[in-house]
Write an enzyme that holds these catalytic residues in place. Sequence first.
Site, PDB file in Angstrom:
ATOM      1  N   GLU A  52     -36.139  62.573 -45.749  1.00 30.39           N
ATOM      2  CA  GLU A  52     -35.655  61.213 -46.026  1.00 30.39           C
ATOM      3  C   GLU A  52     -34.196  61.285 -46.408  1.00 30.39           C
ATOM      4  O   GLU A  52     -33.832  62.005 -47.359  1.00 30.39           O
ATOM      5  CB  GLU A  52     -36.422  60.571 -47.194  1.00 30.39           C
ATOM      6  CG  GLU A  52     -37.767  60.043 -46.848  1.00 30.39           C
ATOM      7  CD  GLU A  52     -38.403  59.274 -48.006  1.00 30.39           C
ATOM      8  OE1 GLU A  52     -37.682  58.605 -48.770  1.00 30.39           O
ATOM      9  OE2 GLU A  52     -39.635  59.364 -48.137  1.00 30.39           O
ATOM     10  N   GLU A  60     -43.131  62.475 -52.545  1.00 27.38           N
ATOM     11  CA  GLU A  60     -42.429  62.426 -53.834  1.00 27.38           C
ATOM     12  C   GLU A  60     -43.400  62.599 -54.992  1.00 27.38           C
ATOM     13  O   GLU A  60     -43.489  61.746 -55.881  1.00 27.38           O
ATOM     14  CB  GLU A  60     -41.634  61.117 -53.961  1.00 27.38           C
ATOM     15  CG  GLU A  60     -40.552  60.999 -52.896  1.00 27.38           C
ATOM     16  CD  GLU A  60     -39.590  59.845 -53.097  1.00 27.38           C
ATOM     17  OE1 GLU A  60     -39.977  58.864 -53.767  1.00 27.38           O
ATOM     18  OE2 GLU A  60     -38.459  59.919 -52.596  1.00 27.38           O
TER      19      GLU A  60
END
Length: 492
Positions: free
Chosen positions: A387, A199
């Site tokens: 994810e 991220e």
Amino acid sequence: MPEFPENFLWGGATAACQYEGAWNEGGRKPSCYDYLTNGSHQKMRTATWKDSEGREGFYNQYFEQFEEGQIPALHLDRYYPSHQSTDFYHHWKEDIALMAELGFKCFRLSISWSRIFPEGDDMKPNEEGLQFYENVFKECSKYGIEPLVTLQHFDVPVSLAIRYNGWADRRLIDFFERYARTVMERYKGLVKYYLTFNEINSLEHTGYVTGGLLHHTKEDLWQAAHNQLVASAKAVKAAHEIDPAIMVGMMLAYEPIYAATCDPKDQLLLMERNRSRLWFADVQVGGFYPAWRKRLYQKHGFQLNDTPEDYELLQDYSADFLSFSCYGSSAVTTHEMEVGNANAMPNTVKNPYLETNAWGWSIDPDVLRIALNQLYDRYHKPLWVVENGLGWSDELSEDRHVHDSYRISYLKKNLSSLYQAIDEDAIPVLGYTVWGWIDLVSAGTGEMKKRYGLVYVDMDDLGQGTLNRYRKDSFDWYRDLIASNGKILDNE
Ligand code: BGP
């Protein structure tokens, strides 16, 4: 009849700072993450510090910064969930056997940088750390499970934070390259898939967690982002030199955002929100800084500390694929509306069409198809959902099971949406790793009770419990799903 691609990489995802534990064993030194206390939905986690005069304090992990002279430090009366996590370090054989039982083709984990280079910038790696992951990868290979390795998942060695102010300093590019080359050489033949920064776009909001910056201006964060982007390109270069079979991906936090109204002002807000995260992928996957971003820096009178070679690297060594996290969607507006999640970004409001979990995260049945299409239309590179999952306060029943029909229902919806992106839209999707395939500590709140797993771990919010593992109902469902290569979605 749903037919997922033949070599579709079904699996599960974790991160060292939430799963591995053993924070001070095997020659490992602390990372910034080891100074984050537990929190809750209502109460943010904090990073604790002390200064040279012995004063102590804490900061909110997202919005506040350390002041001059303050360094991360443990407080005796606080609990730090990453120290034990759910203890993969001492359960790896047992956990990999569970993955094999599930039929995993792939296991996403991260390497803890400070387990390999305890200070971050050491000249020589810590052999005990290298050996630990080698054991893990060999065990995976025994069962035909491909590791997908994240090099930095929120855990910059704290020593780099204290001595360099983390990624604000260009020297970290070389330290990271040394780290990447060391592991890629050591695990050649064992690991084919890497992600550089988890991220990466969260750097704009969590300078400490994602970048190891103790204090920063807005411009320091821009510089840190540039440094990570160049470091990522160097890792791609290293990988291709070491073994052309290695593929290195970028990892973006990407949940589709909807404008809550058709007011053009809301569309503008949406456009800004989107590009404030997509520019990271424009550089890391596309190879170029977008024009608006350069103009932004120019207007601020900000000059990046860069070199002409940086831009050659970015262009020549863009990521081989784009992976992303996606749990639900969010809605934004410039109007007054009900707020859904107290911890969300400003202007984020409740979407009346969607249900949420107890933490205010939306459950959106179409989200993966939308996200995959948006990203593929823009980047034309293979995608990977690394994810996705449902956080829920699961209860262990008397029969030592968790009856998590709500999680099965979430996964069915999300995987059907993913399947449509493959089948209807012809998008190349490499794989799917469900987040927190085994219960682990929540990144956002530090709680245990926000559980994502297909496997329940007996541990509470303060780290108490046997750490025993128990299969949930979703375990059986996911195992059958993988065994049928997605076909059982058809029966739903
Ligand atoms: C992502 C992180 C993960 C993970 C997940 C769920 O942002 O990459 O580390 O934790 O979100 O978030 P949470 O744990 O806060 O529920």
